[in-house]
Write a protein that holds these residues in place. Sequence first.
Motif, PDB file in Angstrom:
ATOM      1  N   VAL A   1      31.383  34.261 -40.034  1.00  0.00           N
ATOM      2  CA  VAL A   1      32.794  34.645 -39.934  1.00  0.00           C
ATOM      3  C   VAL A   1      33.640  33.370 -39.929  1.00  0.00           C
ATOM      4  CG1 VAL A   1      34.542  35.854 -38.594  1.00  0.00           C
ATOM      5  CG2 VAL A   1      32.180  36.710 -38.650  1.00  0.00           C
ATOM      6  N   VAL A   2      34.630  33.327 -40.828  1.00  0.00           N
ATOM      7  CA  VAL A   2      35.476  32.145 -40.944  1.00  0.00           C
ATOM      8  C   VAL A   2      36.788  32.384 -40.207  1.00  0.00           C
ATOM      9  CG1 VAL A   2      36.668  30.561 -42.516  1.00  0.00           C
ATOM     10  CG2 VAL A   2      34.465  31.581 -43.182  1.00  0.00           C
ATOM     11  N   PHE A   3      37.079  31.515 -39.256  1.00  0.00           N
ATOM     12  CA  PHE A   3      38.339  31.564 -38.511  1.00  0.00           C
ATOM     13  C   PHE A   3      39.207  30.399 -38.970  1.00  0.00           C
ATOM     14  CE2 PHE A   3      35.066  33.442 -35.863  1.00  0.00           C
ATOM     15  CZ  PHE A   3      35.668  34.602 -35.384  1.00  0.00           C
ATOM     16  N   THR A   4      40.391  30.706 -39.493  1.00  0.00           N
ATOM     17  CA  THR A   4      41.311  29.663 -39.945  1.00  0.00           C
ATOM     18  C   THR A   4      42.548  29.681 -39.064  1.00  0.00           C
ATOM     19  OG1 THR A   4      40.551  29.902 -42.231  1.00  0.00           O
ATOM     20  CG2 THR A   4      42.628  28.724 -41.869  1.00  0.00           C
ATOM     21  N   LYS A   5      42.738  28.620 -38.321  1.00  0.00           N
ATOM     22  CA  LYS A   5      43.909  28.485 -37.448  1.00  0.00           C
ATOM     23  C   LYS A   5      44.958  27.663 -38.181  1.00  0.00           C
ATOM     24  CE  LYS A   5      45.174  27.356 -32.673  1.00  0.00           C
ATOM     25  NZ  LYS A   5      44.678  26.933 -31.338  1.00  0.00           N
ATOM     26  N   ASN A   6      46.116  28.279 -38.422  1.00  0.00           N
ATOM     27  CA  ASN A   6      47.187  27.639 -39.189  1.00  0.00           C
ATOM     28  C   ASN A   6      48.364  27.283 -38.285  1.00  0.00           C
ATOM     29  OD1 ASN A   6      46.172  27.915 -42.044  1.00  0.00           O
ATOM     30  ND2 ASN A   6      46.187  30.083 -41.462  1.00  0.00           N
ATOM     31  N   PHE A   7      48.820  26.048 -38.387  1.00  0.00           N
ATOM     32  CA  PHE A   7      50.055  25.611 -37.743  1.00  0.00           C
ATOM     33  C   PHE A   7      51.115  25.460 -38.834  1.00  0.00           C
ATOM     34  CE2 PHE A   7      46.951  24.413 -34.615  1.00  0.00           C
ATOM     35  CZ  PHE A   7      47.598  24.561 -33.398  1.00  0.00           C
ATOM     36  N   THR A   8      52.230  26.188 -38.701  1.00  0.00           N
ATOM     37  CA  THR A   8      53.299  26.114 -39.693  1.00  0.00           C
ATOM     38  C   THR A   8      54.570  25.604 -39.040  1.00  0.00           C
ATOM     39  OG1 THR A   8      52.375  27.958 -40.955  1.00  0.00           O
ATOM     40  CG2 THR A   8      54.684  27.394 -41.361  1.00  0.00           C
ATOM     41  N   LEU A   9      55.054  24.454 -39.520  1.00  0.00           N
ATOM     42  CA  LEU A   9      56.303  23.864 -39.054  1.00  0.00           C
ATOM     43  C   LEU A   9      57.352  24.020 -40.142  1.00  0.00           C
ATOM     44  CD1 LEU A   9      53.962  22.414 -37.437  1.00  0.00           C
ATOM     45  CD2 LEU A   9      55.574  20.531 -37.082  1.00  0.00           C
ATOM     46  N   THR A  10      58.573  24.363 -39.746  1.00  0.00           N
ATOM     47  CA  THR A  10      59.661  24.605 -40.688  1.00  0.00           C
ATOM     48  C   THR A  10      60.767  23.588 -40.470  1.00  0.00           C
ATOM     49  OG1 THR A  10      59.140  26.964 -40.631  1.00  0.00           O
ATOM     50  CG2 THR A  10      61.287  26.341 -41.550  1.00  0.00           C
ATOM     51  N   ARG A  11      61.366  23.160 -41.570  1.00  0.00           N
ATOM     52  CA  ARG A  11      62.450  22.182 -41.489  1.00  0.00           C
ATOM     53  C   ARG A  11      63.607  22.730 -40.642  1.00  0.00           C
ATOM     54  NH1 ARG A  11      63.455  17.676 -44.141  1.00  0.00           N
ATOM     55  NH2 ARG A  11      61.735  18.073 -45.609  1.00  0.00           N
TER      56      ARG A  11
ATOM     57  N   ASN B   1      38.361  35.979 -41.438  1.00  0.00           N
ATOM     58  CA  ASN B   1      37.684  36.444 -42.656  1.00  0.00           C
ATOM     59  C   ASN B   1      36.260  36.851 -42.284  1.00  0.00           C
ATOM     60  OD1 ASN B   1      36.728  36.982 -45.187  1.00  0.00           O
ATOM     61  ND2 ASN B   1      37.110  34.930 -46.022  1.00  0.00           N
ATOM     62  N   ASN B   2      36.054  38.164 -42.188  1.00  0.00           N
ATOM     63  CA  ASN B   2      34.766  38.685 -41.730  1.00  0.00           C
ATOM     64  C   ASN B   2      33.857  39.010 -42.915  1.00  0.00           C
ATOM     65  OD1 ASN B   2      32.655  39.824 -40.339  1.00  0.00           O
ATOM     66  ND2 ASN B   2      33.763  41.697 -39.783  1.00  0.00           N
ATOM     67  N   GLN B   3      32.974  38.089 -43.248  1.00  0.00           N
ATOM     68  CA  GLN B   3      32.001  38.298 -44.319  1.00  0.00           C
ATOM     69  C   GLN B   3      30.626  38.686 -43.763  1.00  0.00           C
ATOM     70  OE1 GLN B   3      32.909  38.412 -47.520  1.00  0.00           O
ATOM     71  NE2 GLN B   3      34.990  38.041 -46.718  1.00  0.00           N
TER      72      GLN B   3
ATOM     73  N   ALA C   1      37.063  44.773 -39.848  1.00  0.00           N
ATOM     74  CA  ALA C   1      35.895  45.422 -40.459  1.00  0.00           C
ATOM     75  C   ALA C   1      35.134  44.439 -41.353  1.00  0.00           C
ATOM     76  CB  ALA C   1      36.344  46.633 -41.275  1.00  0.00           C
ATOM     77  N   PRO C   2      33.847  44.675 -41.563  1.00  0.00           N
ATOM     78  CA  PRO C   2      33.057  43.804 -42.458  1.00  0.00           C
ATOM     79  C   PRO C   2      33.669  43.742 -43.856  1.00  0.00           C
ATOM     80  CG  PRO C   2      31.614  45.260 -41.213  1.00  0.00           C
ATOM     81  CD  PRO C   2      33.016  45.732 -40.953  1.00  0.00           C
ATOM     82  N   GLY C   3      33.665  42.555 -44.433  1.00  0.00           N
ATOM     83  CA  GLY C   3      34.189  42.369 -45.782  1.00  0.00           C
ATOM     84  C   GLY C   3      35.703  42.367 -45.864  1.00  0.00           C
ATOM     85  N   THR C   4      36.403  42.297 -44.740  1.00  0.00           N
ATOM     86  CA  THR C   4      37.872  42.286 -44.758  1.00  0.00           C
ATOM     87  C   THR C   4      38.400  41.052 -44.033  1.00  0.00           C
ATOM     88  OG1 THR C   4      38.107  43.547 -42.695  1.00  0.00           O
ATOM     89  CG2 THR C   4      37.924  44.802 -44.766  1.00  0.00           C
ATOM     90  N   GLU C   5      39.698  40.840 -44.159  1.00  0.00           N
ATOM     91  CA  GLU C   5      40.369  39.714 -43.500  1.00  0.00           C
ATOM     92  C   GLU C   5      41.620  40.229 -42.786  1.00  0.00           C
ATOM     93  OE1 GLU C   5      42.476  35.402 -44.613  1.00  0.00           O
ATOM     94  OE2 GLU C   5      40.952  36.282 -45.942  1.00  0.00           O
ATOM     95  N   GLN C   6      41.894  39.701 -41.622  1.00  0.00           N
ATOM     96  CA  GLN C   6      43.060  40.122 -40.846  1.00  0.00           C
ATOM     97  C   GLN C   6      43.681  38.904 -40.180  1.00  0.00           C
ATOM     98  OE1 GLN C   6      42.317  43.667 -38.641  1.00  0.00           O
ATOM     99  NE2 GLN C   6      44.195  43.552 -37.423  1.00  0.00           N
ATOM    100  N   THR C   7      45.013  38.947 -40.016  1.00  0.00           N
ATOM    101  CA  THR C   7      45.736  37.800 -39.456  1.00  0.00           C
ATOM    102  C   THR C   7      46.522  38.216 -38.213  1.00  0.00           C
ATOM    103  OG1 THR C   7      45.958  36.769 -41.642  1.00  0.00           O
ATOM    104  CG2 THR C   7      47.451  36.005 -39.917  1.00  0.00           C
ATOM    105  N   VAL C   8      46.469  37.397 -37.191  1.00  0.00           N
ATOM    106  CA  VAL C   8      47.294  37.573 -35.996  1.00  0.00           C
ATOM    107  C   VAL C   8      48.038  36.262 -35.756  1.00  0.00           C
ATOM    108  CG1 VAL C   8      45.868  39.345 -34.901  1.00  0.00           C
ATOM    109  CG2 VAL C   8      45.335  36.933 -34.535  1.00  0.00           C
ATOM    110  N   SER C   9      49.226  36.348 -35.158  1.00  0.00           N
ATOM    111  CA  SER C   9      50.010  35.121 -34.977  1.00  0.00           C
ATOM    112  C   SER C   9      50.980  35.247 -33.812  1.00  0.00           C
ATOM    113  CB  SER C   9      50.792  34.797 -36.258  1.00  0.00           C
ATOM    114  OG  SER C   9      51.806  35.753 -36.480  1.00  0.00           O
ATOM    115  N   ALA C  10      51.464  34.103 -33.380  1.00  0.00           N
ATOM    116  CA  ALA C  10      52.495  34.008 -32.347  1.00  0.00           C
ATOM    117  C   ALA C  10      53.311  32.758 -32.627  1.00  0.00           C
ATOM    118  CB  ALA C  10      51.875  33.959 -30.957  1.00  0.00           C
TER     119      ALA C  10
END
Length: 565
Positions: free
Chosen positions: A175-185, A197-199, A310-319
Motif C-alpha cells: 500500500v502506497v501512502f503519499t503525504k502531500n504538502f501544498t503551499l500557495t502564494r 493507493n491500495n494495491q 477498497a482493494p485496487g482503489t485510491e482515496q484522499t483525505v486532507s486537512a
Amino acid sequence: MESQRNILIIALLLVSFLIWQQWTTDSSQPATAQQSTQTTNALANQGDGDFIPQGDQASGEGEVPTEAAAAVANRHLITVTSDMLSLTIDTQGGDVVGTELLEHNDSLDSDDKFVLLTNGADFVNVAQSGLIGRDGPDSNSAGRPIYHTAQQQYVLAEGQDSLTVPMTFTNDNGVVFTKNFTLTRNSHVVNVSYAINNQSSEPVQAQLYGQLKQSIESPHADGGNMLMASAYRGPAYSSSETRYTKYDFKKVKEANLNQTTEGGWVGMLQHYFVSAWIAPKQEQNQLYSSNLNSRGQAAIGFKAPLITVAPGTEQTVSADLWLGPKLQNKMAAAADNLDLTVDYGWLWFIAQPLFKLLHFLQSFAVNWGLAIILTTFVVRGVMYPLTKAQYTSMAKMRMLQPKLKELKERYGSDRQKMSQGMMELYKKEKVNPLGGCLPIVVQMPIFISLYWVLMESVELRHAPFMLWINDLSVRDPYFVLPILMGASMFLIQKMSPTTVTDPMQQKVMQFMPIIFTFFFLWFPAGLTLYWLVSNVVTITQQWYIFRQLEKKGLHGNKAKDKTES
C-alpha cells in the motif's frame, strides 16, 4: 457629587482593573514566548516516543523498537519555502518541526525571521499529522514511517501560484501512502493531504489526525509588568458547540479534551501569531488534548472519521494547517471562527469596531500613528456632546457650592435631611450631580478596548510612527509621550473649575498627572499617543466650552460674582 473625586475614583478603578487582569493572566497560564530555531537539534528531540493517538483512544509514550533503529537512521529534514513560509519537515512521520514567517522579523533590530514552530533543546512547538487506525502507518509498532522525498529543498518559483511536495511510504503489503504538502502564494495555509493507493488484496482502514505539541514552560517567558498584561499562550479550539474556547495548559493537566464536532479547529496561540489544524469540514471530527507530563509538554489535536479504501482503489483525505500572524480577514476565510483568536476580551463589541475604524483610517493615512490620531479625533468628536455636558455640569456644581455649604451648616450631622436638601436643590437648579463623571465612565471602556486592540493587532507590531517611535506596540523608549501626556493632564487640571475643598483631596488630585505619567511609562506608545492626543482635544474643547459658559455667566469669575450676588 464632586466631579474631581469621581475622576480619582474612576482612575483608581482603572488601575485596579489592569492589575487584577494581569494577576489573573499570570496565575492561569504561562506567558508568551519568542523562540529561536534550533534545527540542528531537531532529530535528537523528535522521536517515536511522541504522543500519537491510537484508534479511538490516546496512547502514552513508547520506546523505539530495536528493529526500527536502522530505519530511524535514514530520517532527515527537508525545507519547503514559499513567499510567506519556510517549513522544516522531518521525513519521519512528515511532521513540521520548524516554521519561519518570512514577512515578519524576529525583532525590530534584527533581520532574522520570526520562528513560529521550532524543535529546539529548550522549547518544542511542532505540528504533527499522520494516519492511524488498523492499517495506518503511524499505528505501526515498529515506529512511525520514514517517508521518501525526491530532494531536500523545495522553493516556490517566480510565477508559480502553488507548490506541492510529495512524500511517499510503502508498507509491507504494497500500500502506497503519499503525504502531500501544498503551499500557495500569498497564503499562510498549508494543505496536508494523504493519497492512499491500495494495491493489496485487502481493504485498508485508516484515520487522519493532526495535532500541535508544545512545551508547557518556556525559557523565553515574558510576563509583562504590573500593568501590562501578557498575551495568552496555549491551546484553544472551536467546535459546533462553542465558537472559540481557550483550553489552557492548566485545563489540559486536569482533564483531556474529548469533543465530537462537525468541522472545527484546534490551535496553539501566542502573542500576535497562531498555529492551527483546521479539521475537514462537513465531517464528524473528534477534538482531543493530552498532557505529556514526563516531557513537560501538552498536545491538542483532531481525529477525522475512519475511512476504508477498497482493494485496487485510491482515496484522499486532507486537512489545512494555518501557520502565521493573527490576520482577521484571512483567518476568517480559512476557517469559521479562527479570527476569534484575536482576543479583545469581554469588551470585544467595542474593540472590533475600533479596530475596523483604525484599519479603515490607516488605509489612506498609511501610517498607523496617524491612523491612531485620526481615530482619536473621531472618538472625541462623537463624545463631544457628553464632554460639553460634563463641563457644564462642573460649572453649575461650582455655582452651587455656597448653597451646599449653607445646607451643611443648617442640617449639621443629619445626613438624611442633608441628602434630601441636596436632591431638592439639584432638582430646582436642574443640575445632574453625575453629569461630571459620565463622559469619563464612557471613555474608560473605550480606553481599555483600544488597549487590547493595540496589544492584539499584529498589524501594529513593529509599525513605526515618526522620529524615535519605531514600534507603536511597545513603550516609548525615551518616555517622551508619557511625559507630554502627564503635562497635558496637568494643564487640563489647571483649566478645570475645582469643587474640591478638602485639602487632602486637593493634594491627591494634584498628584494625579504624576501618577498617570508613571503608569503610562509602560504602556504601548500607540496607546499613550491616543491618550495624549485625546488630552489635547480635551484642552481645545474645554477652552471653547468654557468661553461659551463665560458668556452665559456659568464659569470663572463671572460665575462666582453672580453666585455671591
